[in-house]
Design an enzyme around this catalytic site. Structure first.
Site, mmCIF file in Angstrom:
data_model
loop_
_atom_site.group_PDB
_atom_site.id
_atom_site.type_symbol
_atom_site.label_atom_id
_atom_site.label_comp_id
_atom_site.label_asym_id
_atom_site.label_seq_id
_atom_site.Cartn_x
_atom_site.Cartn_y
_atom_site.Cartn_z
ATOM 1 N N LYS A 327 0.835 -1.217 0.000
ATOM 2 C CA LYS A 327 0.000 0.000 0.000
ATOM 3 C C LYS A 327 0.865 1.259 0.000
ATOM 4 O O LYS A 327 0.408 2.325 -0.414
ATOM 5 C CB LYS A 327 -0.916 0.029 1.221
ATOM 6 C CG LYS A 327 -2.118 -0.901 1.125
ATOM 7 C CD LYS A 327 -3.116 -0.640 2.242
ATOM 8 C CE LYS A 327 -4.326 -1.561 2.166
ATOM 9 N NZ LYS A 327 -4.058 -2.934 2.646
ATOM 10 N N HIS A 332 -4.227 2.679 -0.833
ATOM 11 C CA HIS A 332 -5.228 1.758 -0.305
ATOM 12 C C HIS A 332 -6.371 1.663 -1.311
ATOM 13 O O HIS A 332 -7.122 2.623 -1.482
ATOM 14 C CB HIS A 332 -5.728 2.260 1.053
ATOM 15 C CG HIS A 332 -6.487 1.233 1.826
ATOM 16 N ND1 HIS A 332 -7.079 0.147 1.235
ATOM 17 C CD2 HIS A 332 -6.756 1.127 3.154
ATOM 18 C CE1 HIS A 332 -7.681 -0.585 2.166
ATOM 19 N NE2 HIS A 332 -7.499 -0.014 3.333
ATOM 20 N N PHE A 391 -12.577 -1.850 8.070
ATOM 21 C CA PHE A 391 -13.386 -1.036 8.964
ATOM 22 C C PHE A 391 -14.619 -1.833 9.343
ATOM 23 O O PHE A 391 -15.202 -2.528 8.507
ATOM 24 C CB PHE A 391 -13.848 0.245 8.257
ATOM 25 C CG PHE A 391 -12.899 1.386 8.402
ATOM 26 C CD1 PHE A 391 -12.105 1.536 9.531
ATOM 27 C CD2 PHE A 391 -12.797 2.344 7.409
ATOM 28 C CE1 PHE A 391 -11.230 2.601 9.653
ATOM 29 C CE2 PHE A 391 -11.929 3.417 7.520
ATOM 30 C CZ PHE A 391 -11.142 3.539 8.649
#
Lengths: 403, 83
Positions: A327, A332, A391
């Site tokens: 990344k 990302h 998340f």
């Protein structure tokens, strides 16, 4: 007898490569795809941020055809990656195989560019949105386009688990093949959210870096959003072997779980459990021959948490691994991260080189593994692991081995 | 009404990927290469450009029963005619 699943095709597009070959060359060289851009539909609706965009993609739309031209950018990325993966595989989808070919393509958000454009048209310009907006926005658009494009009539759907969407899609597609629900399939994810609306929403969350992405470095400031897609073509091993396919790797492990704790903050136990689930059936003869493509977002919390989780999973062997975050180069890709990073992991395994974690210029005592800082590390690898921790606490980990 | 005809020809031309040669009233609809996406787009553009509303359900093919582009033009003219 347990059915085995192998990767016979790979296709990808991201800031650091228009295809897998270019992506991998740039990954080994440590090329940074991050640049500062001002993005928005009007002067008073613009946001400036470091991002990792795919430049020049528009010039490929003509060759992708009419359906692709009428899709949202995230679906266009998926189509380009799937075309590359299918050509790379040398596989066929005849009448008999059609109903046995799966298409599992995830995304974190879906057609964000169309969504932004629609609201701009309605609210700012007072006009009706484009009549195909819904068909462009729906998260299953890539799966549907690919099913039509390749005549694949097996199980097809999108998986959405934020930053774990790609890894979940590959793992679930592999499970479908393993269980006998499919013989082969497209698996991966796509994302394209470099819009005024999305970037502004990310910005107010205060988790984006205002400069580079520096995973595991003490001076890291957050993530940098990229875009693109990563798609694998998966096949049942015996079938692939019979047709003489060139096999990139075998999917030897898939672990998935939920932290069940917090929408934002990652959890050591959840991440470690997911890795342990993925490595459950694997006997690691030489931990020095293991490459881990980290989730490595470059946020304050992810990197030390992931480091602890890797230590908990591998124990004393953790110091022998090479762990890197690509990344740092391609940004990302959110939902598509697991797709492009699976390709990085497989290429590391095939090429026996760990791509570097770039921009790592200040060691952090809380991040104390071998991250291949700033330079690729040649090493003979037997196993490659790809971590995705989303998340909302949704985790998916893939493990690949040579065949 | 001549405006409707030229506007419609222009809209259809843009979406007629299968068409070889000139587009006219006599062009068969089947030769236009119009798929389900294009139908929705054509109707939207007709509505936007001509300020009319086309009663249409996307699951039905409004081109069904229309043999030529002329039939299409006449249908739109009928919709646009003052009631």
């Amino acid at each position: 007898m347990t059915r085995r699943v192998v990767v016979t095709g790979m296709g990808g597009v991201c800031a650091t490569g228009a295809n897998v070959a270019e992506f991998w060359e740039n990954s080994k060289k440590g090329v940074c795809g991050v640049t500062r851009r001002t993005i928005g539909p009007a002067d008073d609706l613009a946001v400036t941020a470091p991002v990792a965009p795919v430049d020049g993609f528009e010039s490929r739309l003509a060759e992708l055809g009419r359906d692709a031209q009428r899709a949202d950018r995230f679906a266009q990325f998926a189509i380009a990656a799937a075309d590359e993966a299918f050509a790379d595989s040398g596989a066929t989808i005849d009448e008999a195989l059609s109903a046995r070919t799966a298409v599992i393509i995830g995304t974190g958000i879906g057609g964000q560019m169309t969504s932004d454009q629609s609201y701009f048209t309605m609210i700012r310009q007072g006009r009706r949105p484009h009549p195909l907006s819904i068909l462009k926005i729906i998260p299953n658009a890539p799966a549907s386009h690919l099913a039509i494009r390749f005549g694949a009539r097996g199980p097809a759907f999108a998986i959405s688990s934020a930053c774990a969407s790609g890894a979940h899609s590959i793992g679930v597609c592999a499970d479908l093949i393993r269980s006998g629900a499919a013989e082969q399939g497209f698996a991966g994810a796509a994302e394209a959210i470099l819009t005024y609306g999305a970037l502004t929403a990310w910005k107010v969350m205060h988790i984006m870096s205002d400069e580079l992405c520096r995973p595991f470095s003490k001076n890291r400031k957050g993530l940098v959003i990229g875009e693109g897609a990563g798609v694998l073509f998966l096949e049942e091993y015996e079938r692939a072997r019979r047709r003489g396919a060139r096999i990139h790797a075998e999917i030897v492990g898939f672990g998935m779980n939920a932290d069940g704790k917090d929408m934002i903050n990652p959890d050591v136990n959840g991440a470690a459990s997911a890795m342990k689930l993925a490595l459950n059936d694997i006997r690691i003869a030489d931990p020095g021959a293991v490459y881990v493509n980290a989730h490595g977002t470059g946020t304050l919390l992810n990197d030390p948490t992931e480091t602890k989780a890797i230590r908990e999973t591998f124990g004393a062997d953790a110091d022998k691994l090479i762990v890197s975050s690509t990344k740092s180069m391609h940004g990302h890709l959110l939902g598509a991260a697991g797709g492009i990073e699976a390709i990085a992991a497989i290429m590391a395994l095939k090429d026996n080189v760990a791509p570097p974690t770039i921009n790592l210029d200040e060691p952090d005592p809380a991040c104390d593994l071998d991250y291949a800082p700033n330079e690729a590390k040649p090493r003979k690898f037997d196993l490659a692991v790809s971590n995705s921790f989303a998340f909302g606490g949704l985790n998916a980990v893939l493990a690949f081995a040579k065949v | 009404m001549a405006d409707i005809e030229s506007a419609l020809l222009e809209i259809v031309k843009e979406h007629a990927v299968g068409l070889a040669g000139e587009l006219s009233r006599d062009t068969p609809v089947a030769d236009l290469g119009i798929d389900s996406f294009a139908v929705v787009e054509i109707i939207y553009e007709v509505e936007e450009k001509l300020g009319i509303e086309v009663p249409f359900n996307a699951n039905e093919n409004p081109l069904e029963g229309m043999k030529t582009v002329g039939d299409l033009i006449d249908a739109v003219k009928k919709l646009a005619a003052p009631k």
